[in-house]
Write a protein that holds these residues in place. Structure first.
Motif, PDB file in Angstrom:
ATOM      1  N   ASP A  67       0.812  -1.221   0.000  1.00  0.00           N
ATOM      2  CA  ASP A  67       0.000   0.000   0.000  1.00  0.00           C
ATOM      3  C   ASP A  67       0.849   1.275   0.000  1.00  0.00           C
ATOM      4  O   ASP A  67       0.316   2.381   0.114  1.00  0.00           O
ATOM      5  CB  ASP A  67      -0.949   0.011   1.205  1.00  0.00           C
ATOM      6  CG  ASP A  67      -0.194  -0.002   2.538  1.00  0.00           C
ATOM      7  OD1 ASP A  67       1.056  -0.016   2.534  1.00  0.00           O
ATOM      8  OD2 ASP A  67      -0.865  -0.008   3.589  1.00  0.00           O
ATOM      9  N   GLN A  68       2.181   1.107  -0.133  1.00  0.00           N
ATOM     10  CA  GLN A  68       3.108   2.239  -0.197  1.00  0.00           C
ATOM     11  C   GLN A  68       3.128   3.090   1.080  1.00  0.00           C
ATOM     12  O   GLN A  68       3.604   4.220   1.077  1.00  0.00           O
ATOM     13  CB  GLN A  68       2.779   3.149  -1.397  1.00  0.00           C
ATOM     14  CG  GLN A  68       2.874   2.487  -2.750  1.00  0.00           C
ATOM     15  CD  GLN A  68       4.319   2.280  -3.198  1.00  0.00           C
ATOM     16  OE1 GLN A  68       5.082   3.227  -3.329  1.00  0.00           O
ATOM     17  NE2 GLN A  68       4.686   1.026  -3.444  1.00  0.00           N
ATOM     18  N   SER A  69       2.635   2.555   2.177  1.00  0.00           N
ATOM     19  CA  SER A  69       2.574   3.353   3.400  1.00  0.00           C
ATOM     20  C   SER A  69       3.896   3.333   4.175  1.00  0.00           C
ATOM     21  O   SER A  69       4.171   4.235   4.976  1.00  0.00           O
ATOM     22  CB  SER A  69       1.449   2.865   4.308  1.00  0.00           C
ATOM     23  OG  SER A  69       1.703   1.549   4.757  1.00  0.00           O
ATOM     24  N   ARG A 109       6.248  -2.058  11.393  1.00  0.00           N
ATOM     25  CA  ARG A 109       4.808  -2.081  11.679  1.00  0.00           C
ATOM     26  C   ARG A 109       4.495  -2.831  12.975  1.00  0.00           C
ATOM     27  O   ARG A 109       3.588  -2.470  13.718  1.00  0.00           O
ATOM     28  CB  ARG A 109       4.061  -2.732  10.514  1.00  0.00           C
ATOM     29  CG  ARG A 109       3.836  -1.784   9.345  1.00  0.00           C
ATOM     30  CD  ARG A 109       3.012  -2.446   8.282  1.00  0.00           C
ATOM     31  NE  ARG A 109       2.405  -1.457   7.396  1.00  0.00           N
ATOM     32  CZ  ARG A 109       1.730  -1.774   6.293  1.00  0.00           C
ATOM     33  NH1 ARG A 109       1.565  -3.041   5.966  1.00  0.00           N
ATOM     34  NH2 ARG A 109       1.213  -0.830   5.540  1.00  0.00           N
ATOM     35  N   ASP A 129       7.446   6.412   7.107  1.00  0.00           N
ATOM     36  CA  ASP A 129       6.093   5.949   7.443  1.00  0.00           C
ATOM     37  C   ASP A 129       5.117   7.050   7.041  1.00  0.00           C
ATOM     38  O   ASP A 129       5.076   8.118   7.652  1.00  0.00           O
ATOM     39  CB  ASP A 129       6.006   5.670   8.948  1.00  0.00           C
ATOM     40  CG  ASP A 129       4.676   5.024   9.352  1.00  0.00           C
ATOM     41  OD1 ASP A 129       3.633   5.403   8.789  1.00  0.00           O
ATOM     42  OD2 ASP A 129       4.691   4.156  10.244  1.00  0.00           O
ATOM     43  N   ALA A 130       4.338   6.790   5.987  1.00  0.00           N
ATOM     44  CA  ALA A 130       3.430   7.810   5.449  1.00  0.00           C
ATOM     45  C   ALA A 130       2.305   8.153   6.425  1.00  0.00           C
ATOM     46  O   ALA A 130       1.878   9.310   6.507  1.00  0.00           O
ATOM     47  CB  ALA A 130       2.851   7.337   4.115  1.00  0.00           C
ATOM     48  N   GLU A 131       1.814   7.166   7.159  1.00  0.00           N
ATOM     49  CA  GLU A 131       0.721   7.435   8.098  1.00  0.00           C
ATOM     50  C   GLU A 131       1.182   8.317   9.253  1.00  0.00           C
ATOM     51  O   GLU A 131       0.480   9.238   9.668  1.00  0.00           O
ATOM     52  CB  GLU A 131       0.161   6.112   8.634  1.00  0.00           C
ATOM     53  CG  GLU A 131      -0.556   5.285   7.570  1.00  0.00           C
ATOM     54  CD  GLU A 131      -1.059   3.968   8.139  1.00  0.00           C
ATOM     55  OE1 GLU A 131      -0.948   3.762   9.378  1.00  0.00           O
ATOM     56  OE2 GLU A 131      -1.549   3.138   7.355  1.00  0.00           O
TER      57      GLU A 131
END
Length: 630
Positions: A67-69, A109, A129-131
């Protein structure tokens, strides 16, 4: 083994031009000739140059979750990645490659920064980490793999495996830091808590840095340290058995590769031990390589040949001239900052030889620091016993007076050069040991510097970091503290920097099994009497290796990987030494007194004093300054 580079904007998510990342990344092409990748998103860009070792097809980087996150660019090897992967799969992680890189994505994660404690390997990586809108930079326990970073004028944070990656960014401004020159002149290398370039930081070994959008730049966080304060108990034969078991496990873990693998073989105890354990684990002949010199005093090829024959290795040897200083400019380019350990020359040559037949080579580095193998440890331990017998004030007066009166006799046999020992006994151990490790003594540095340079230092000295490390060491005695300080400074700053830059310059991966953290943690618990005994450093290690190696290898005097630089400056490089006093580059800095340099070169050439290492330092500094600042 690879090269990584990238940009992160912690304040706001500015657009990142992929071309900028490519520019920084490709300045490190020598670290990864097998492939290149780039990944960008608002506020972040990651670049990667790959030297393919494991999962040649699937390990392409930067690597992202589906998901590229979470995205990572990584340099190194995680030797226990299969065990960590199995633990993550039990938690529900689904893997898409056979690469150790993917463990970092799922590990982040599952555990966040705590995943580092589960990793056994050498590594430096950047994970986005995109989130959480954060960038996580991490470096292995001992600093085997490098990671540098700097804050740019536009608010971005640039990072890379080597300084040349930062230099490739157009917003980086080059300014020299004289405090780092003092560190270099004192120690022979620019340590990890300093840089010749103002604004450049080196992520310390065993630390991580977590950058979060909208927050101020934090300080690095220590996630691992070695502890010398505990003592192992039990019978010597049981400790020997445990030591061999840990060494065997460390070597076997580092033999995992999907490319040709071999070993450096000097003929000393450490590399011979690694080769012995590799031969035990290998179904085919271990590939070994040795560099010899055309001067008998510096040549170890006969000892290496003895080990190669004993373990039936596929052995390669090459003899080079001891006057192999034609490599100087190659080394200046490889190291970026000045580096005065002249053993970098033969180390480069042995890496070059190894690369002809293998992509990965195991070395014996790390055992001297972990098991007290350097001769200076034996002397320091003896000095510490003497310090313990006499009151401090009495000792300072007695040995201080004798040391000042005793003539300085660099020309004399070692047994008659007592001045340094007497002066060391007058001081406490944390002040004496840093001088024993150093290259150019504080008094000589003071004579070389201009008044303006001394004013700039404002009391800063190269040795103080050693004093601080020895005082805060989790340790019981002086030997513990000396080894701890070396692991903090000498090991990452000199030994591991030397091996990383010379091996990567020829696109070779070097692995150090004797720096397995479980092995080093065990070594740190050994009582001092099992580290140094009857004048022998690494005593327990040598005792444990007696079934594997002949005594003529185990107990012969330590030679080291040396080059005859003192002879060079009385011969082929005598004119180079004299020219340092007239150097446009050194004079332009305003740091050094030309007359003092001229006197240094003249005294050395005439044989009145021994200044070879200091002259080598000055020459390497001059060339590095010219390369960096023009």
């Amino acid at each position: 083994m690879c090269g990584i580079a990238g940009l992160y904007y912690p304040a706001i998510a500015k657009p990142v031009d992929p071309a900028r990342i490519v520019q920084m990344r490709d300045a490190l092409a020598h670290r990864g000739p097998d492939g290149a990748g780039v990944w960008t998103a608002p506020g972040v860009g990651l670049g990667h140059r790959r030297l393919s070792i494991i999962d040649l097809e699937g390990g392409v980087q930067p690597m992202a979750t589906p998901d590229q996150s979470v995205v990572v660019t990584y340099n190194g090897e995680i030797y226990n990645f299969r065990e960590v992967r199995a633990e993550l799969e039990l938690k529900g992680a689904r893997f898409h490659t056979e690469s150790d890189t993917e463990v970092l994505l799922h590990g982040w994660r599952a555990w966040g920064p705590a995943m580092l404690e589960k990793l056994n390997g050498m590594f430096a990586f950047a994970l986005y980490d995109a989130e959480k809108q954060c960038l996580f930079l991490a470096r292995d326990r001992f600093g085997v793999k490098p990671l540098v970073y700097t804050k740019l004028a536009d608010g971005g944070v640039a990072f890379a495996s080597e300084i040349k990656g930062l230099l490739a960014h157009p917003l980086f401004r080059r300014r020299p830091d004289f405090r780092a020159v003092e560190d270099y002149m004192g120690l022979g290398y620019v340590p990890d808590d300093a840089s010749l370039l103002v604004g450049v930081k080196k992520l310390p070994a065993g630390h991580y840095l977590l950058l979060q959008r909208g927050k101020r730049m934090p300080q690095p966080v220590r996630w691992w340290d070695v502890d010398f304060s505990n003592r192992a108990t039990g019978k010597i034969r049981d400790l020997e058995a445990e030591l061999i078991d840990r060494m065997r496990a460390a070597v076997r873990a580092r033999m995992i590769a999907d490319v040709p693998l071999g070993a450096f073989l000097s003929g000393g105890v450490d590399s011979s031990a690694v080769v012995a354990l590799m031969a035990e684990a290998s179904k085919t002949a271990v590939k070994t390589c040795t560099i010899g010199f055309d001067e008998a005093d510096h040549d170890e090829t006969n000892h290496a040949a003895l080990i190669a024959e004993r373990f039936a290795t596929a052995h390669s040897a090459r003899r080079v001239s001891a006057d192999d200083f034609a490599l100087i400019d190659t080394l200046v380019t490889a190291f970026d900052e000045p580096f005065a350990d002249a053993s970098a020359l033969p180390t480069y040559r042995v890496c070059e030889l190894a690369r002809e037949t293998v992509t990965v080579a195991l070395s014996g580095d790390g055992a001297d620091e972990a098991f007290a193998g350097y001769r200076r440890y034996k002397f320091f331990a003896a000095e510490e016993r003497m310090r313990g017998l006499l009151p401090e004030k009495f000792r300072a007066n007695l040995f201080g007076t004798l040391g000042r009166l005793y003539p300085k006799a660099d020309w004399a046999p070692r047994a008659f050069r007592a001045k340094t020992t007497l002066l060391a006994l007058a001081e406490n151990g944390e002040f004496a040991y840093p001088k024993a490790v150093g290259v150019t003594a504080p008094e000589l540095r003071d004579r070389l510097y201009t008044g303006a340079a001394r004013h700039t230092l404002a009391g800063h000295t190269a040795e103080q970091r050693y004093v601080d490390a020895m005082r805060r060491a989790p340790a019981r005695d002086g030997l513990d503290r000396a080894q701890y300080a070396d692991i903090q400074h000498w090991l990452p700053g000199d030994i591991l920097t030397k091996v990383d830059r010379t091996s990567m310059a020829v696109s070779l991966e070097a692995r150090e099994p004797l720096l397995d953290y479980k092995l080093v943690e065990f070594a740190a618990t050994l009582p001092p009497a099992l580290r140094i005994k009857a004048g022998q450093g690494k005593w327990l290690m040598k005792k444990a290796l007696e079934p594997y190696l002949p005594k003529e290898i185990l107990y012969r005097p330590k030679m080291g990987f040396v080059t005859p630089i003192s002879a060079w400056f009385r011969g082929a490089l005598a004119d180079e030494a004299a020219a340092l006093a007239r150097s446009r580059v050194l004079a332009g800095t305003g740091w050094f007194e030309p007359a003092a340099i001229e006197k240094l070169a003249a005294e050395h050439k005439a044989g009145r004093a021994e200044h070879g290492r200091t002259l080598w330092q000055l020459m390497m500094l001059e060339r590095s300054l010219e390369k960096l600042f023009g």
